[in-house]
Design an enzyme around this catalytic site. Structure first.
Site, PDB file in Angstrom:
ATOM      1  N   GLY A   1      32.585  -6.245  12.724  1.00 58.65           N
ATOM      2  CA  GLY A   1      32.869  -7.672  12.839  1.00 58.65           C
ATOM      3  C   GLY A   1      32.964  -8.195  11.417  1.00 58.65           C
TER       4      GLY A   1
ATOM      5  N   GLY B   1      30.112 -11.594   9.086  1.00 56.99           N
ATOM      6  CA  GLY B   1      30.415 -10.315   8.430  1.00 56.99           C
ATOM      7  C   GLY B   1      30.742 -10.520   6.951  1.00 56.99           C
TER       8      GLY B   1
ATOM      9  CG  ASP C   1      37.351  -7.827  12.698  1.00 59.27           C
ATOM     10  OD1 ASP C   1      36.382  -8.584  12.502  1.00 59.27           O
ATOM     11  OD2 ASP C   1      38.217  -8.044  13.582  1.00 59.27           O
TER      12      ASP C   1
ATOM     13  CG  ASN D   1      24.529 -15.680  20.303  1.00 61.07           C
ATOM     14  OD1 ASN D   1      23.406 -15.210  20.355  1.00 61.07           O
ATOM     15  ND2 ASN D   1      24.817 -16.754  19.567  1.00 61.07           N
TER      16      ASN D   1
ATOM     17  CG  HIS E   1      19.015 -16.544  19.498  1.00 60.98           C
ATOM     18  ND1 HIS E   1      18.452 -17.301  18.505  1.00 60.98           N
ATOM     19  CD2 HIS E   1      20.348 -16.625  19.318  1.00 60.98           C
ATOM     20  CE1 HIS E   1      19.429 -17.819  17.760  1.00 60.98           C
ATOM     21  NE2 HIS E   1      20.575 -17.426  18.237  1.00 60.98           N
TER      22      HIS E   1
END
Ligand code: TXD
Length: 313
Positions: free
Chosen positions: A10, A15, A34, A121, A176
């Protein structure tokens, strides 16, 4: 000693931030990976060209090929898509799970000895999926969230008290998300317990701001989410591992009975050194804090069950 290799899967906002911070700290050579052609190559070359000003000899490369992960000491994963307006929680889980699946398989094939830090996430579910898919031992697969959430709380406390940011230590545990748990008694200002310097009411307001701190930044930036502080937090975790620092950091770690939780990734204080998560520290929580922690674990459990269903299906 041979140069260490840190791969960043990423090459987006976080990143890029991590690549620069790693070059500044000279922790090892950096590989940016990526799916978008040109972005990892461009960011790597851009930082390479600035090395004289930093005073670093770190070598950075960009690639679109997962096999370039081979031999990594650390892999930090931010690959994913952000939640866009109209996208449900399940839509996001689905897309990012698919990405973690590919990256997890690549790590398993090319970098099975790496320390893996997941940032994507929804964090607790993605790190859980990463450990299952990659098959790496749980002490070498951790999630970055608590370092950031604790750093945010410490920042708000420092701003409120008018003291140096690096004098404040804080612990924020749990998942989180909005249910994360900020611990009043665990904040210290150069060793002075916070309850001697700030009343509970003020702290509660800062704790609420911490739980919504990600949204606050999204509201300001409008085009993306926080990236400087998340990037620096993940680099701190990588540094603890690479330099065998034995730092006590709050990370999403796989719990095996600690805190009454079995087989789930959740944010708890751990010791990070050359063996990865060397110890999960079980702190004593007050009755009220334990209730809040358990509630946060319930939220994490829902997403983990979703991942389990997906892996069976
Ligand atoms: O505390 C935390 N854990 C977090 C998590 C704090 C802030 C942001 N957090 C999450 O990190 C955020 O919700 C995202 O899921 C990730 C990455 O955030 P970032 O701001 O860096 O997102 P970008 O700029 O969109 O970058 C994601 C990059 C982008 O360049 C994509 O092309 C790439 O991921 N991407 C991939 N790379 C490799 N392999 C695959 N399959 C892939 N898919 C997308």
């Amino acid at each position: 000693m041979a140069r260490r290799k840190i791969s960043l899967v990423g090459a987006g906002q976080i990143g890029g931030t991590m690549a620069l911070a790693l070059a500044q700290k000279q922790l090892g050579d950096v590989v940016l990976v990526d799916v978008v052609e040109g972005i990892p190559q461009g960011k790597a070359l851009d930082i390479m060209e600035g090395r004289l000003s930093i005073g670093t000899s770190t070598v950075l490369t960009g690639t679109n090929d997962y096999s370039d992960l081979a031999g990594s000491d650390v892999v930090i994963v931010t690959a994913g898509v952000p939640r866009k307006p109209g996208m449900t929680r399940d839509d996001l889980l689905n897309i990012n799970f698919g990405i973690i699946e590919k990256v997890g398989q690549a790590i398993s094939a090319s970098a099975p000895n790496a320390f893996v830090i997941v940032v994507t996430n929804p964090l607790d579910a993605m790190v859980y999926a990463m450990q299952k898919i990659s098959g790496l031992p749980a002490e070498r697969v951790v999630g970055m969230a608590g370092v950031l959430d604790s750093s945010r709380l410490a920042c708000f406390v420092a701003m409120e008290l008018g003291v140096a940011a690096d004098d404040v230590q804080a612990v924020v545990m749990g998942g989180h998300g909005p249910s994360m748990v900020s611990l009043y008694d665990f904040v210290s200002v150069s060793g002075i317990p916070l309850p001697q310097l700030m009343n509970r009411e003020t702290f509660d307001a800062l704790s609420k701001r911490t739980a919504m701190a990600g949204d606050e930044i999204v509201g300001l930036l409008k085009t993306g989410s926080a990236f400087y502080s998340p990037g620096l937090s993940a680099v701190k975790m990588a540094e603890a591992y690479l330099l065998d620092k034995k730092n006590v950091l709050t990370c999403a770690a796989l719990l095996n009975g600690q805190y009454g939780v079995n087989g789930l990734y959740c944010g708890v204080p751990v010791i990070i050194g050359a063996n990865g998560v060397e110890k999960i520290i079980e702190v004593k929580l007050s009755g009220e804090e334990k209730v809040a922690f358990d509630k946060s674990v319930e939220a994490v459990k829902g997403n983990a069950e979703w991942v389990d269903g997906k892996m069976k299906g």
